[in-house]
Design a protein around this motif. Sequence first.
Motif, PDB file in Angstrom:
ATOM      1  N   ARG A 261      15.360   5.458   8.966  1.00 34.95           N
ATOM      2  CA  ARG A 261      15.717   4.390   8.047  1.00 34.95           C
ATOM      3  C   ARG A 261      14.615   3.339   7.909  1.00 34.95           C
ATOM      4  O   ARG A 261      13.725   3.228   8.746  1.00 34.95           O
ATOM      5  CB  ARG A 261      16.998   3.701   8.527  1.00 34.95           C
ATOM      6  CG  ARG A 261      16.782   2.938   9.829  1.00 34.95           C
ATOM      7  CD  ARG A 261      18.011   2.154  10.205  1.00 34.95           C
ATOM      8  NE  ARG A 261      18.216   1.066   9.243  1.00 34.95           N
ATOM      9  CZ  ARG A 261      19.160   0.160   9.385  1.00 34.95           C
ATOM     10  NH1 ARG A 261      19.990   0.198  10.389  1.00 34.95           N
ATOM     11  NH2 ARG A 261      19.275  -0.810   8.506  1.00 34.95           N
ATOM     12  N   ASP A 262      14.718   2.555   6.831  1.00 37.59           N
ATOM     13  CA  ASP A 262      13.893   1.366   6.678  1.00 37.59           C
ATOM     14  C   ASP A 262      14.564   0.219   7.416  1.00 37.59           C
ATOM     15  O   ASP A 262      15.774   0.041   7.331  1.00 37.59           O
ATOM     16  CB  ASP A 262      13.789   0.979   5.191  1.00 37.59           C
ATOM     17  CG  ASP A 262      12.693   1.760   4.480  1.00 37.59           C
ATOM     18  OD1 ASP A 262      12.013   2.539   5.166  1.00 37.59           O
ATOM     19  OD2 ASP A 262      12.524   1.571   3.265  1.00 37.59           O
ATOM     20  N   LEU A 263      13.763  -0.541   8.134  1.00 37.96           N
ATOM     21  CA  LEU A 263      14.306  -1.694   8.849  1.00 37.96           C
ATOM     22  C   LEU A 263      13.718  -2.969   8.253  1.00 37.96           C
ATOM     23  O   LEU A 263      12.507  -3.151   8.276  1.00 37.96           O
ATOM     24  CB  LEU A 263      13.951  -1.617  10.336  1.00 37.96           C
ATOM     25  CG  LEU A 263      14.677  -0.561  11.165  1.00 37.96           C
ATOM     26  CD1 LEU A 263      13.931  -0.292  12.457  1.00 37.96           C
ATOM     27  CD2 LEU A 263      16.099  -0.999  11.467  1.00 37.96           C
ATOM     28  N   GLY A 264      14.577  -3.805   7.715  1.00 34.12           N
ATOM     29  CA  GLY A 264      14.094  -5.059   7.139  1.00 34.12           C
ATOM     30  C   GLY A 264      13.939  -6.134   8.197  1.00 34.12           C
ATOM     31  O   GLY A 264      14.596  -7.159   8.154  1.00 34.12           O
TER      32      GLY A 264
END
Lengths: 265, 237
Positions: A261-264
Amino acid sequence: MISITLLKRDIKTCMKPFLLVFAVICMYTVIIVYMYDPDFAEMLEEYQQKMPEVMAAMGMTGIASSLIEWMQIYLYGFIMMLFPLIFIIVMVQKLVMGYIDSGSMANLLATGNSRRKIICTQALSTVLWMVLLMGAVTVAGIFSGMWLFPGELNVERYLILNISTLFLQIAVAGLSFLCACVCSEARHYYTVGAGLPLLFFLMQMISNMGEKLENLKYFTIYTLLPAGEIAAGKGCMIQNLVLLFLAMVLFGSGIWWFQRRDLGI
Amino acid sequence: MSDAIELQHVTKDYGDGKGVFDLSFTVKEGEVFGYLGPNGAGKTTTIRQLMGFIRPQSGSCQIFGMDCFRQADQIQRRNGYLAGELTFPEDMTGRQFLKFMADLKGLKKYARMEELMERFELDPRGKIHKMSKGTKQKVGIVNAFMHEPRTIILDEPTSGLDPLMRNRFVKLILEEKKKGTTILLCSHILEEVQKTCDRTAILRAGKLVAVENLSDKRQNLEELFLHFYEEEGEEEK
């Protein structure tokens, strides 16, 4: 695969909620065991007759002819489901969701530990805490049985009951864990990761009340713990296997998703 | 000198013109590279990709030839990072946090950590969440430098620091530069950029508008930056 440093940190992070939930469950267990006496049993049976729906919702139905059945009726319908659930929600928030939501996951990932290592450590922590909780509760239950009613408690069935409960709670923890791995904000996690198990729990309570709503039991994970049958000495191997399989799928998907996943943060 | 950091045609589109678009630049080994731009220009998005927190939609992002997302753990072992928004565990003291980080990084000795704390006059005894902005920033700086990294990514490293500490920070950067450390520095403080950076990239609306060699320039920095920053505003008019 596992970071010992992080594991140690997890112990510190979850100690407080663990002690709190354990204390509450312990207290209820001792009280329920303590109340096991024929007169009181009659009184509770009276309650069951006067307000069957309310008692049924809490899973408190049937006549207890032994201490194990007594404990099953008055502990495993409500107390042993709700309080571990509260622990799970708080724990997964602290071990996974909190790090993502606050952004301090960045600290962990900037140390050269892979995402896989970090998230596997948190998954292991979650499972170990559940094992510890159920283990501690089991010891407390056995001791209070031996102390208050020596020789009355069927320890073997009590162990089987608690092992099955452990499997159930680990599967529920897997559900919350997966949600935490997918969500970016804590409020989404609370809506789904806490909301879904709570919904299952409510469905279980409603289906207990019987009649038309009984079919709800096919839609809740809590059905996979046939506590009454275990207390009566019937096997539950299939349910246990299903629960273990569910737990593996849920934790596995969480770990898988987290790595991609992308982690903000 | 070989390339330490290399971005090739990196795009990450968040919609509404946010993100970075077809971004390419390289930072050579041992170089201090300034990375400037107005708020919302995509600086943090770039850094998140370098850190492997997010994946580019297209293009490639590498540090020492390793993919920033897939090989993030290998890169991070030799990389220092200071986030723009620092977040620390609530219950830890400064020292507990730094030791926790050092252990996670696999550090055997705390000598460099102690030396950095001394240099920035950091009192690490208090709980972090009760520390002032500047003190928290010092904790972040010590954390970014304590493991002798080969590359360092810094997002607004001196925000909250007083002029004295800012000065010490500039000295630290220059020392690291001498050692051959590669540094990517995001900052709004032009003076410290001019003092430390070999080259400076200016980003606007997710696109690179200029890469300047500041040491060659004698002209007023502020004017130069305003020129690049304001172009967008003029376009909107």
